[in-house]
Design a protein around this motif. Sequence first.
Motif, PDB file in Angstrom:
ATOM      1  N   ILE A 220      35.956  36.450  32.329  1.00 40.83           N
ATOM      2  CA  ILE A 220      35.086  37.415  31.658  1.00 40.83           C
ATOM      3  C   ILE A 220      35.851  38.728  31.534  1.00 40.83           C
ATOM      4  CG2 ILE A 220      32.941  38.715  31.777  1.00 40.83           C
ATOM      5  CD1 ILE A 220      32.471  35.781  31.264  1.00 40.83           C
ATOM      6  N   LEU A 221      35.887  39.280  30.327  1.00 42.63           N
ATOM      7  CA  LEU A 221      36.573  40.544  30.070  1.00 42.63           C
ATOM      8  C   LEU A 221      35.526  41.601  29.751  1.00 42.63           C
ATOM      9  CD1 LEU A 221      38.779  38.345  29.695  1.00 42.63           C
ATOM     10  CD2 LEU A 221      39.720  39.727  27.848  1.00 42.63           C
ATOM     11  N   ALA A 222      35.464  42.666  30.546  1.00 47.68           N
ATOM     12  CA  ALA A 222      34.445  43.697  30.323  1.00 47.68           C
ATOM     13  C   ALA A 222      34.879  45.007  30.963  1.00 47.68           C
ATOM     14  CB  ALA A 222      33.102  43.264  30.907  1.00 47.68           C
ATOM     15  N   ASP A 223      34.759  46.109  30.220  1.00 45.52           N
ATOM     16  CA  ASP A 223      35.089  47.402  30.810  1.00 45.52           C
ATOM     17  C   ASP A 223      33.930  47.908  31.656  1.00 45.52           C
ATOM     18  OD1 ASP A 223      33.407  49.488  29.253  1.00 45.52           O
ATOM     19  OD2 ASP A 223      34.309  48.305  27.650  1.00 45.52           O
ATOM     20  N   SER A 224      34.181  48.944  32.426  1.00 43.18           N
ATOM     21  CA  SER A 224      33.219  49.413  33.421  1.00 43.18           C
ATOM     22  C   SER A 224      31.935  49.991  32.827  1.00 43.18           C
ATOM     23  CB  SER A 224      33.877  50.458  34.328  1.00 43.18           C
ATOM     24  OG  SER A 224      34.449  51.503  33.555  1.00 43.18           O
ATOM     25  N   SER A 225      31.914  50.291  31.527  1.00 44.22           N
ATOM     26  CA  SER A 225      30.673  50.782  30.915  1.00 44.22           C
ATOM     27  C   SER A 225      29.619  49.687  30.848  1.00 44.22           C
ATOM     28  CB  SER A 225      30.946  51.318  29.507  1.00 44.22           C
ATOM     29  OG  SER A 225      31.264  50.273  28.601  1.00 44.22           O
ATOM     30  N   LYS A 226      30.012  48.417  31.071  1.00 45.53           N
ATOM     31  CA  LYS A 226      29.081  47.288  31.000  1.00 45.53           C
ATOM     32  C   LYS A 226      28.389  47.008  32.341  1.00 45.53           C
ATOM     33  CE  LYS A 226      30.996  46.752  26.945  1.00 45.53           C
ATOM     34  NZ  LYS A 226      31.922  45.668  26.639  1.00 45.53           N
ATOM     35  N   PHE A 227      28.827  47.672  33.415  1.00 47.81           N
ATOM     36  CA  PHE A 227      28.291  47.376  34.746  1.00 47.81           C
ATOM     37  C   PHE A 227      26.841  47.833  34.888  1.00 47.81           C
ATOM     38  CE2 PHE A 227      32.802  47.972  36.661  1.00 47.81           C
ATOM     39  CZ  PHE A 227      33.178  46.743  36.155  1.00 47.81           C
ATOM     40  N   GLY A 228      26.050  47.023  35.610  1.00 50.93           N
ATOM     41  CA  GLY A 228      24.684  47.413  35.955  1.00 50.93           C
ATOM     42  C   GLY A 228      23.747  47.460  34.771  1.00 50.93           C
ATOM     43  N   ARG A 229      24.099  46.785  33.683  1.00 49.20           N
ATOM     44  CA  ARG A 229      23.252  46.764  32.498  1.00 49.20           C
ATOM     45  C   ARG A 229      22.844  45.334  32.199  1.00 49.20           C
ATOM     46  NH1 ARG A 229      26.792  48.689  28.005  1.00 49.20           N
ATOM     47  NH2 ARG A 229      24.872  48.509  26.778  1.00 49.20           N
ATOM     48  N   ALA A 241      31.810  32.123  35.930  1.00 49.90           N
ATOM     49  CA  ALA A 241      33.159  32.623  35.672  1.00 49.90           C
ATOM     50  C   ALA A 241      34.047  32.454  36.901  1.00 49.90           C
ATOM     51  CB  ALA A 241      33.119  34.090  35.270  1.00 49.90           C
ATOM     52  N   ASP A 242      35.333  32.253  36.634  1.00 47.34           N
ATOM     53  CA  ASP A 242      36.321  32.232  37.712  1.00 47.34           C
ATOM     54  C   ASP A 242      36.879  33.630  37.967  1.00 47.34           C
ATOM     55  OD1 ASP A 242      36.786  29.195  38.195  1.00 47.34           O
ATOM     56  OD2 ASP A 242      36.841  29.430  36.010  1.00 47.34           O
ATOM     57  N   TYR A 243      36.951  34.446  36.902  1.00 43.85           N
ATOM     58  CA  TYR A 243      37.521  35.782  37.007  1.00 43.85           C
ATOM     59  C   TYR A 243      36.645  36.785  36.257  1.00 43.85           C
ATOM     60  CZ  TYR A 243      41.583  32.637  37.421  1.00 43.85           C
ATOM     61  OH  TYR A 243      42.436  31.613  37.748  1.00 43.85           O
ATOM     62  N   LEU A 244      36.584  38.001  36.785  1.00 40.99           N
ATOM     63  CA  LEU A 244      36.105  39.150  36.026  1.00 40.99           C
ATOM     64  C   LEU A 244      37.268  40.124  35.946  1.00 40.99           C
ATOM     65  CD1 LEU A 244      34.126  41.042  34.615  1.00 40.99           C
ATOM     66  CD2 LEU A 244      33.411  41.857  36.878  1.00 40.99           C
ATOM     67  N   ILE A 245      37.695  40.423  34.727  1.00 41.13           N
ATOM     68  CA  ILE A 245      38.809  41.335  34.512  1.00 41.13           C
ATOM     69  C   ILE A 245      38.258  42.620  33.932  1.00 41.13           C
ATOM     70  CG2 ILE A 245      41.074  41.611  33.462  1.00 41.13           C
ATOM     71  CD1 ILE A 245      41.122  38.561  33.125  1.00 41.13           C
ATOM     72  N   THR A 246      38.493  43.722  34.618  1.00 35.80           N
ATOM     73  CA  THR A 246      37.898  44.990  34.215  1.00 35.80           C
ATOM     74  C   THR A 246      38.842  46.146  34.562  1.00 35.80           C
ATOM     75  OG1 THR A 246      35.887  46.349  34.367  1.00 35.80           O
ATOM     76  CG2 THR A 246      36.629  45.250  36.386  1.00 35.80           C
ATOM     77  N   ASP A 247      38.463  47.348  34.128  1.00 36.91           N
ATOM     78  CA  ASP A 247      39.373  48.481  34.273  1.00 36.91           C
ATOM     79  C   ASP A 247      39.211  49.228  35.591  1.00 36.91           C
ATOM     80  OD1 ASP A 247      37.511  51.164  33.247  1.00 36.91           O
ATOM     81  OD2 ASP A 247      36.862  49.157  32.721  1.00 36.91           O
ATOM     82  N   LEU A 265      37.838  39.129  41.281  1.00 36.32           N
ATOM     83  CA  LEU A 265      37.864  40.401  40.572  1.00 36.32           C
ATOM     84  C   LEU A 265      39.302  40.824  40.339  1.00 36.32           C
ATOM     85  CD1 LEU A 265      36.095  42.773  39.531  1.00 36.32           C
ATOM     86  CD2 LEU A 265      36.302  43.782  41.810  1.00 36.32           C
ATOM     87  N   ILE A 266      39.640  41.114  39.088  1.00 34.22           N
ATOM     88  CA  ILE A 266      40.998  41.555  38.746  1.00 34.22           C
ATOM     89  C   ILE A 266      40.898  42.939  38.110  1.00 34.22           C
ATOM     90  CG2 ILE A 266      43.070  41.077  37.404  1.00 34.22           C
ATOM     91  CD1 ILE A 266      42.358  38.136  37.477  1.00 34.22           C
ATOM     92  N   PRO A 268      43.132  47.021  37.725  1.00 30.74           N
ATOM     93  CA  PRO A 268      44.462  47.633  37.807  1.00 30.74           C
ATOM     94  C   PRO A 268      44.779  48.100  39.223  1.00 30.74           C
ATOM     95  CG  PRO A 268      43.204  48.524  35.962  1.00 30.74           C
ATOM     96  CD  PRO A 268      42.237  47.747  36.814  1.00 30.74           C
ATOM     97  N   GLY A 269      46.061  48.275  39.474  1.00 29.71           N
ATOM     98  CA  GLY A 269      46.475  48.830  40.764  1.00 29.71           C
ATOM     99  C   GLY A 269      46.993  47.764  41.698  1.00 29.71           C
ATOM    100  N   PRO A 270      47.590  48.189  42.814  1.00 28.37           N
ATOM    101  CA  PRO A 270      48.237  47.269  43.754  1.00 28.37           C
ATOM    102  C   PRO A 270      47.285  46.255  44.367  1.00 28.37           C
ATOM    103  CG  PRO A 270      48.115  49.500  44.673  1.00 28.37           C
ATOM    104  CD  PRO A 270      47.751  49.609  43.226  1.00 28.37           C
ATOM    105  N   LYS A 271      45.952  46.616  44.425  1.00 29.31           N
ATOM    106  CA  LYS A 271      45.003  45.680  45.017  1.00 29.31           C
ATOM    107  C   LYS A 271      44.255  44.894  43.947  1.00 29.31           C
ATOM    108  CE  LYS A 271      44.248  48.385  49.212  1.00 29.31           C
ATOM    109  NZ  LYS A 271      43.260  49.038  50.087  1.00 29.31           N
ATOM    110  N   GLY A 272      44.626  45.082  42.665  1.00 32.95           N
ATOM    111  CA  GLY A 272      43.951  44.395  41.583  1.00 32.95           C
ATOM    112  C   GLY A 272      44.131  42.907  41.629  1.00 32.95           C
TER     113      GLY A 272
END
Length: 272
Positions: A220-229, A241-247, A265-266, A268-272
Amino acid sequence: MSVDRDERQRHLPAGRKAQLAAYVADAGQVTVGELAERFGVSIDTVRRDLDQLSADGVLVRTYGGAVSLSTISRTDRAVDQRLTLQEEEKGKIAALAAPLVQDGSTIMINGGTTTLALARELRQHRDLTVATNNLLVPGALPPTAIRDIYFFGGAVRSLTLATVGPVSFRANTGADLDISCDLALIGVGAIDAETGYTTSNLAEAAMMQEMIARATRVAILADSSKFGRRLFAQVSELASADYLITDTAPPAGLRDALAAAGVQLITPGPKG
């Protein structure tokens, strides 16, 4: 209107429904439980009220609640408008999603501008078979990455420049061919811990459900503006889904729900 009269009208069907409609219009989106508590009535009563208001065209009924008409019109923007929104975030998501695609694999890509960004990010890939309903994806895919491209037919939604119809192809005999893919890359309109992945259009939701059902893995590809909606049509529960890829990392409640559902959860960053 006085407070006492306001309280009395909560228990009169016409008055309650008028106040309920006004509350939904102001809040944008609500749940059945929230309305039952606010208006001091049963969940079944709220459901009946919402069903009637939806039939009257006052609001839009959703899984577990309702959304205002103005919210729908704001979220269902035309593709040319959405191309300019969260561009940086979509670029980050695309860069994170691309490594999930393996050379020589078969992938499905649905409509949307985040998945369009992903298509452009496949420059280093080779020998891919791509099936999509996104009219913009074939032109965005790097020619060096592609073995075959297939397009799902159906009616075209001019708003999103994507088709809506069955996820299938037919043999010369007229029989449906059984198809599947290694990875489905799905952009969604909203993500909620309770309702999962949702979108604003029923036909698009049905097509996304089919893509998910035919995939070995689902991202699933979704930016953070989609959270909690939550939007009008449910695509699937979180666990599909196996993965959620977000910013960026989701809020704690949604993050915990994703972990409980086994979704990786994928970000950005070293812990992504």
